[in-house]
Design a protein around this motif. Structure first.
Motif, PDB file in Angstrom:
ATOM      1  N   CYS A 108      24.565   7.515  37.066  1.00 54.60           N
ATOM      2  CA  CYS A 108      23.981   6.898  38.115  1.00 54.60           C
ATOM      3  C   CYS A 108      22.851   6.273  37.639  1.00 54.60           C
ATOM      4  N   SER A 109      22.302   5.271  37.732  1.00 51.38           N
ATOM      5  CA  SER A 109      20.844   4.332  37.506  1.00 51.38           C
ATOM      6  C   SER A 109      20.363   3.494  38.557  1.00 51.38           C
ATOM      7  N   SER A 110      19.143   3.533  38.528  1.00 48.32           N
ATOM      8  CA  SER A 110      18.510   2.987  39.812  1.00 48.32           C
ATOM      9  C   SER A 110      17.155   2.132  39.138  1.00 48.32           C
ATOM     10  N   SER A 111      16.951   1.010  39.716  1.00 45.52           N
ATOM     11  CA  SER A 111      15.937   0.303  39.046  1.00 45.52           C
ATOM     12  C   SER A 111      14.581   0.362  39.863  1.00 45.52           C
ATOM     13  N   LYS A 112      14.887   1.409  40.854  1.00 46.45           N
ATOM     14  CA  LYS A 112      13.786   1.671  41.514  1.00 46.45           C
ATOM     15  C   LYS A 112      13.454   3.042  41.540  1.00 46.45           C
ATOM     16  N   ALA A 113      12.007   3.706  41.724  1.00 41.78           N
ATOM     17  CA  ALA A 113      11.876   5.199  41.596  1.00 41.78           C
ATOM     18  C   ALA A 113      12.731   5.791  42.618  1.00 41.78           C
ATOM     19  N   LEU A 114      13.270   7.072  42.259  1.00 41.01           N
ATOM     20  CA  LEU A 114      14.059   7.834  43.171  1.00 41.01           C
ATOM     21  C   LEU A 114      13.459   9.048  43.822  1.00 41.01           C
ATOM     22  N   TYR A 115      13.669   9.291  44.855  1.00 37.04           N
ATOM     23  CA  TYR A 115      13.086  10.418  45.659  1.00 37.04           C
ATOM     24  C   TYR A 115      14.417  11.490  45.689  1.00 37.04           C
ATOM     25  N   SER A 116      15.617  10.915  45.940  1.00 39.69           N
ATOM     26  CA  SER A 116      16.732  12.053  45.786  1.00 39.69           C
ATOM     27  C   SER A 116      17.998  11.274  45.195  1.00 39.69           C
TER      28      SER A 116
END
Lengths: 115, 112
Positions: free
Chosen positions: B22-30
């Motif tokens: 699972c990957s995000s283009s934005k910083a992740l908090y959780s």
């Protein structure tokens, strides 16, 4: 310990009508979030209610509105129904925590079909 | 921004291992992980709040890499009961009113 309950389980409406879906959160939970899940897709966030106020909203038009009652139960209202509103509507409850969102417990959903 | 999950689908034989990313283009908090069986509600598996944190649930564990903005779910010695669609949900900021954005899911099929 009752989990999240949603009603009705299934609903058939026609275009242009209005619908109200209901949700009772898990005992001890104070926050309710609503999601729309199309077939084969992940749940899409509609909005979240806490202390009877809408706290967060996803990318859904104003036709989607909600309410939370003092006993934490919640309703999702959709006006002027479109064919594209056909989906599974999931309610999830959680307990607001100091470190942001907590695990969400989902109900079995309401399957809404628009003819 | 919706997180991207890979693979979209995987078929295993009972006892085999799998990794779902699972990957995000934005910083992740959780990052949250859920499993949904056909016709049922999503069921919570685990939540990861800190970078580099690894949590476990029976033979299912997960890692969270803040710098890479991604999480991985590890299923070891898979059982028939592990079949279903796995969703990651991400929070991009710390807030008492934060919302979870779900990926489109990874369908896991386990064969005897």
């Amino acid at each position: 310990d009752a989990g999240v309950t949603q009603s009705p389980t299934h609903l058939i409406k026609t275009r242009g009508q209005q619908v109200t879906l209901r949700c009772s959160p898990k005992s001890g939970h104070d926050t309710v979030s609503w999601y729309q899940q199309a077939l084969g897709q992940g749940p899409q966030f509609i909005f979240q209610y806490y202390e009877e106020e809408e706290r967060q909203r996803g990318n859904f038009p104003d036709r989607f509105s909600g309410h939370q009652y003092p006993n934490y139960s919640s309703e999702l209202n959709v006006n002027a129904l479109l064919l594209g509103d056909s989906a599974l509507y999931l309610c999830a409850s959680s307990l607001r925590g100091a470190k942001g969102n907590q695990p969400q417990h989902f109900g079995d959903g309401t399957r809404l079909s628009i003819l | 921004q919706q997180p991207v999950q890979s693979p979209q689908a995987v078929i295993l034989r009972e006892g085999e291992d799998a990794v779902i990313n699972c990957s995000s283009s934005k910083a992740l908090y959780s990052v949250h992980w859920y499993r949904q069986k056909h016709g049922e509600a999503p069921v919570f598996l685990m939540i990861l709040l800190k970078g580099g944190e690894q949590k476990g649930h029976e033979k299912i564990s997960a890692s969270f890499n803040e710098k890479k903005q991604q999480s991985s779910l590890y299923l070891t010695a898979s059982q028939l009961s592990y079949s279903g669609t796995y969703f990651c949900g991400t929070e991009n900021s710390y807030s008492s009113a934060s919302k979870i954005i779900f990926g489109s899911g990874t369908r896991l099929s386990i064969r005897p």
